[in-house]
Structure formats: structure tokens, C-alpha cells
Design an enzyme around this catalytic site. Structure first.
Site, PDB file in Angstrom:
ATOM      1  N   GLY A  46       0.955  -1.242   0.040  1.00 54.31           N
ATOM      2  CA  GLY A  46       0.098  -0.012  -0.002  1.00 54.31           C
ATOM      3  C   GLY A  46       0.839   1.162  -0.029  1.00 54.31           C
ATOM      4  O   GLY A  46       1.975   1.261   0.293  1.00 54.31           O
ATOM      5  N   GLN A  51       3.374  10.090   1.467  1.00 50.21           N
ATOM      6  CA  GLN A  51       4.515   9.201   1.319  1.00 50.21           C
ATOM      7  C   GLN A  51       5.347   9.716   0.017  1.00 50.21           C
ATOM      8  O   GLN A  51       6.466   9.324  -0.267  1.00 50.21           O
ATOM      9  CB  GLN A  51       4.359   7.807   1.187  1.00 50.21           C
ATOM     10  CG  GLN A  51       4.020   7.227   2.528  1.00 50.21           C
ATOM     11  CD  GLN A  51       3.947   5.842   2.437  1.00 50.21           C
ATOM     12  OE1 GLN A  51       3.019   5.107   1.908  1.00 50.21           O
ATOM     13  NE2 GLN A  51       5.092   5.014   2.870  1.00 50.21           N
ATOM     14  N   CYS A  88       6.981  -0.402   6.254  1.00 48.63           N
ATOM     15  CA  CYS A  88       6.570   0.579   5.528  1.00 48.63           C
ATOM     16  C   CYS A  88       7.529   0.991   4.392  1.00 48.63           C
ATOM     17  O   CYS A  88       9.123   1.096   4.831  1.00 48.63           O
ATOM     18  CB  CYS A  88       6.337   1.770   6.661  1.00 48.63           C
ATOM     19  SG  CYS A  88       5.753   3.342   5.797  1.00 48.63           S
ATOM     20  N   GLU A 131      -2.290   2.489   6.069  1.00 44.45           N
ATOM     21  CA  GLU A 131      -2.241   3.827   4.974  1.00 44.45           C
ATOM     22  C   GLU A 131      -3.257   4.694   5.524  1.00 44.45           C
ATOM     23  O   GLU A 131      -2.855   5.912   5.338  1.00 44.45           O
ATOM     24  CB  GLU A 131      -2.810   3.162   3.624  1.00 44.45           C
ATOM     25  CG  GLU A 131      -1.867   2.091   2.797  1.00 44.45           C
ATOM     26  CD  GLU A 131      -0.386   2.262   3.120  1.00 44.45           C
ATOM     27  OE1 GLU A 131      -0.095   3.494   3.035  1.00 44.45           O
ATOM     28  OE2 GLU A 131       0.171   1.273   2.973  1.00 44.45           O
ATOM     29  N   HIS A 134      -1.295   7.037   7.723  1.00 48.12           N
ATOM     30  CA  HIS A 134      -0.358   8.003   7.155  1.00 48.12           C
ATOM     31  C   HIS A 134      -0.955   9.127   6.803  1.00 48.12           C
ATOM     32  O   HIS A 134      -0.383  10.223   6.958  1.00 48.12           O
ATOM     33  CB  HIS A 134       0.242   7.272   5.795  1.00 48.12           C
ATOM     34  CG  HIS A 134       1.297   6.491   5.929  1.00 48.12           C
ATOM     35  ND1 HIS A 134       2.527   6.776   6.150  1.00 48.12           N
ATOM     36  CD2 HIS A 134       1.350   5.131   5.343  1.00 48.12           C
ATOM     37  CE1 HIS A 134       3.536   5.806   6.036  1.00 48.12           C
ATOM     38  NE2 HIS A 134       2.877   5.110   5.773  1.00 48.12           N
TER      39      HIS A 134
END
Ligand code: NI
Length: 154
Positions: A46, A51, A88, A131, A134
Site C-alpha cells: 500500500g 509518502q 513501511c 495507509e 499515514h
């Protein structure tokens, strides 16, 4: 595609809260396509827009049979519990055991603004939670029970 790099832990952007997407335009479509391309290249499960340096509430997750996109995602149901290894793309080479729900339901929109809903179990459930975190500036390490040692990584 535009050149986008994956930001690594320590970059301030990764700890910021992402904004709700209001415009479902070409720019959003390009962002999602770029993210999908990066995820394929990196062979990840993912990816979240922050990011790649974009503070918008957009995630993509490989659910096995397809790669799904969610704009403004929200986890609406959490069931059970699992503890498993998580990593990650923003923390290369680091893995830890995290506690996550075993099953989740996630709702959001696709690039066209249409409502979408998915259910995920095991790895997919973990990926959805990871995700979405994040988007609130949270890395998986906050959920880690313990990090794997070098010996365990080998
Ligand atoms: Ni991540």
C-alpha cells in the site's frame, strides 16, 4: 509520469495531517496513477499520498486481485485482532510486530468521486489501517509491540 520519490521517516511531511480532497480532477487522477506505478515498482502492499509528498487524503492498497484506490477513506468497522509483521516503504529495512484489527470495512471515494467500499482481512486489513494512519501523520511504529531484530530479519 511525474517524478515522485518516496519520503523517508524523518521528513516533516510524514507527520502532518493530510487534507480532505474536494476536487476530483485530472490532477487527482495523475497522482493516483503515479502512486500505483510507484507501488508496483516497489512491490509494496500500500501507499499513501503523503509518502510521495502530497498532503491529500488518498491511499492505494493491493488487495490481491486488484489495486484499489480510496480518496478520503474512513474505516467504518473493525473486527477482531491480529498481531503480525509490518513494515513501511518510508522505513526501509525495518519491521515490527503490530496489533491491528483482523477485519475492517473501509469507505471512501474513487478518483471520479464515486462512493466505494471494501472489506479487508488479515494483511489487507492491516494495509488499510496502515495507509489511513499515514493520512494522520502516523507511522506503523506507533503501533509496534516490538521491532524485529537483525537476526530475525535474516
Ligand atoms: Ni507506510
Amino acid at each position: 509520469m511525474a517524478i515522485r520519490n518516496i519520503l523517508l521517516e524523518g521528513e516533516p511531511t510524514l507527520s502532518k495531517k493530510s487534507r480532505v480532497v474536494e476536487k476530483f480532477d485530472e490532477r487527482l487522477a495523475i497522482l493516483i496513477d503515479d502512486m500505483k506505478e510507484i507501488l508496483l515498482k516497489e512491490n509494496g502492499v500500500g501507499l499513501a499520498a503523503p509518502q510521495v509528498g502530497v498532503l491529500k487524503r488518498v491511499i492505494i492498497v493491493d488487495i490481491g486481485e486488484e489495486m484499489v484506490e480510496l480518496v478520503n477513506p474512513e474505516i467504518t468497522k473493525r473486527l477482531g485482532k491480529q498481531e503480525d509483521v509490518e513494515g513501511c516503504l518510508s522505513c526501509p529495512g525495518e519491521y515490527g510486530i503490530t496489533a491491528r484489527p483482523m477485519k475492517v470495512t473501509i469507505k471512501g471515494k474513487n478518483r471520479f468521486g464515486k462512493d466505494v467500499m471494501y472489506e479487508g482481512e488479515a494483511l489487507t486489513a492491516r494495509a488499510f489501517c496502515h495507509e489511513v494512519d499515514h493520512l494522520d501523520g502516523v507511522l506503523f511504529k506507533r503501533h509496534v509491540i516490538r521491532m524485529l531484530t537483525k537476526e530475525e530479519l535474516e
